[in-house]
Scaffold this motif. Structure first.
Motif, PDB file in Angstrom:
ATOM      1  N   CYS A 112      39.963  38.180  42.040  1.00 40.28           N
ATOM      2  CA  CYS A 112      39.878  38.033  40.590  1.00 40.28           C
ATOM      3  C   CYS A 112      38.493  37.484  40.275  1.00 40.28           C
TER       4      CYS A 112
ATOM      5  N   CYS B 148      42.434  42.032  47.179  1.00 38.89           N
ATOM      6  CA  CYS B 148      41.783  42.109  45.874  1.00 38.89           C
ATOM      7  C   CYS B 148      41.437  40.717  45.385  1.00 38.89           C
TER       8      CYS B 148
ATOM      9  N   SER C 194      48.367  39.653  31.301  1.00 39.39           N
ATOM     10  CA  SER C 194      46.926  39.719  31.545  1.00 39.39           C
ATOM     11  C   SER C 194      46.631  40.572  32.782  1.00 39.39           C
ATOM     12  N   ASP C 195      45.386  40.919  32.938  1.00 40.95           N
ATOM     13  CA  ASP C 195      44.973  41.808  34.026  1.00 40.95           C
ATOM     14  C   ASP C 195      44.670  40.999  35.285  1.00 40.95           C
ATOM     15  N   HIS C 196      45.723  40.476  35.899  1.00 40.87           N
ATOM     16  CA  HIS C 196      45.617  39.728  37.149  1.00 40.87           C
ATOM     17  C   HIS C 196      46.549  40.379  38.166  1.00 40.87           C
ATOM     18  N   PRO C 197      46.294  40.180  39.446  1.00 42.24           N
ATOM     19  CA  PRO C 197      47.194  40.752  40.462  1.00 42.24           C
ATOM     20  C   PRO C 197      48.627  40.269  40.251  1.00 42.24           C
ATOM     21  N   PRO C 198      49.590  41.146  40.491  1.00 39.20           N
ATOM     22  CA  PRO C 198      50.998  40.782  40.296  1.00 39.20           C
ATOM     23  C   PRO C 198      51.420  39.547  41.090  1.00 39.20           C
TER      24      PRO C 198
ATOM     25  N   PHE D  46      40.092  43.106  41.369  1.00 38.68           N
ATOM     26  CA  PHE D  46      41.372  43.626  40.921  1.00 38.68           C
ATOM     27  C   PHE D  46      41.230  44.226  39.528  1.00 38.68           C
ATOM     28  N   GLY D  47      41.920  45.323  39.305  1.00 38.35           N
ATOM     29  CA  GLY D  47      41.987  45.926  37.987  1.00 38.35           C
ATOM     30  C   GLY D  47      43.354  46.561  37.798  1.00 38.35           C
ATOM     31  N   GLY D  48      44.116  46.057  36.844  1.00 36.30           N
ATOM     32  CA  GLY D  48      45.458  46.580  36.617  1.00 36.30           C
ATOM     33  C   GLY D  48      45.460  48.014  36.122  1.00 36.30           C
ATOM     34  N   SER D  49      44.359  48.460  35.525  1.00 37.33           N
ATOM     35  CA  SER D  49      44.290  49.817  34.986  1.00 37.33           C
ATOM     36  C   SER D  49      43.842  50.837  36.024  1.00 37.33           C
TER      37      SER D  49
END
Length: 184
Positions: free
Chosen positions: A159, A157, A41-45, A118-121
């Motif tokens: 969420c 960042c 999912s698009d969450h911070p590592p 935060f955005g993983g992209s």
């Protein structure tokens, strides 16, 4: 919570307390199945990485001993596997040792925080760009330079839901209020 005189066990939140033996162990409602954020999912590592560790820590905290932990662990391991994690869950003995109180720091630091979503992209290093903008517009020696120096500004960042979701939920709340007020 309901308490009856003479009870031997009490379920409180996610813990069952056995008042006779003094042991405690995890409690789940009958139809409750754990569900976790998927690994992709698009969450911070840092959040993704810490989910299995946090589950092990919580399960250790609410288990009296390793035997109780091992009895409860399969349900949580399966939920983690279904969410894409392959980490091993283990009873953390050091969490059961008496904890020493942390020494307080002398004074809290005065930090101004910038919290972009935060955005993983996102390929741009938002934190680096932000810090370079601060350094350019508030150089050392300027009136505000001492406030906006490297140690006085932090970037973290967050969420948060996207703007579309925020606006949509607000609109639904307004519609519910207007529909409820028109019929009453």
């Amino acid at each position: 919570m309901q308490y009856d005189l003479g009870m031997k066990t009490v379920n409180f939140l996610d813990v069952t307390l056995n008042l006779t033996t003094g042991k405690h162990y995890p409690y789940r409602k009958p139809n409750d199945h754990p569900l976790y954020v998927h690994r992709l999912s698009d969450h911070p590592p840092s959040i993704i990485k810490n989910i299995p560790k946090a589950i092990s820590q919580r399960l250790t905290d609410i288990s009296s001993d390793s035997e109780i932990f091992e009895q409860a662990a399969p349900l949580y391991k399966e939920a983690l596997r279904a969410s894409g994690y392959d980490d091993k869950m283990e009873f953390l003995e050091d969490r059961k040792a008496p904890r020493q109180k942390k020494k307080n720091r002398n004074r809290p630091r005065k930090i101004i925080w910038f919290g972009p979503p935060f955005g993983g992209s996102v390929a741009t290093s938002v934190a680096r760009r932000f810090r370079s903008l601060v350094a350019r517009h508030f150089p050392r020696g300027s009136v505000l330079g001492c406030i906006f120096d490297g140690s006085g500004v932090g970037v973290s960042c967050s969420c948060v839901p996207n703007v579309g979701r925020i606006v949509g939920s607000h609109n639904m709340a307004v519609l519910r209020r207007s529909a409820g007020g028109a019929g009453g």
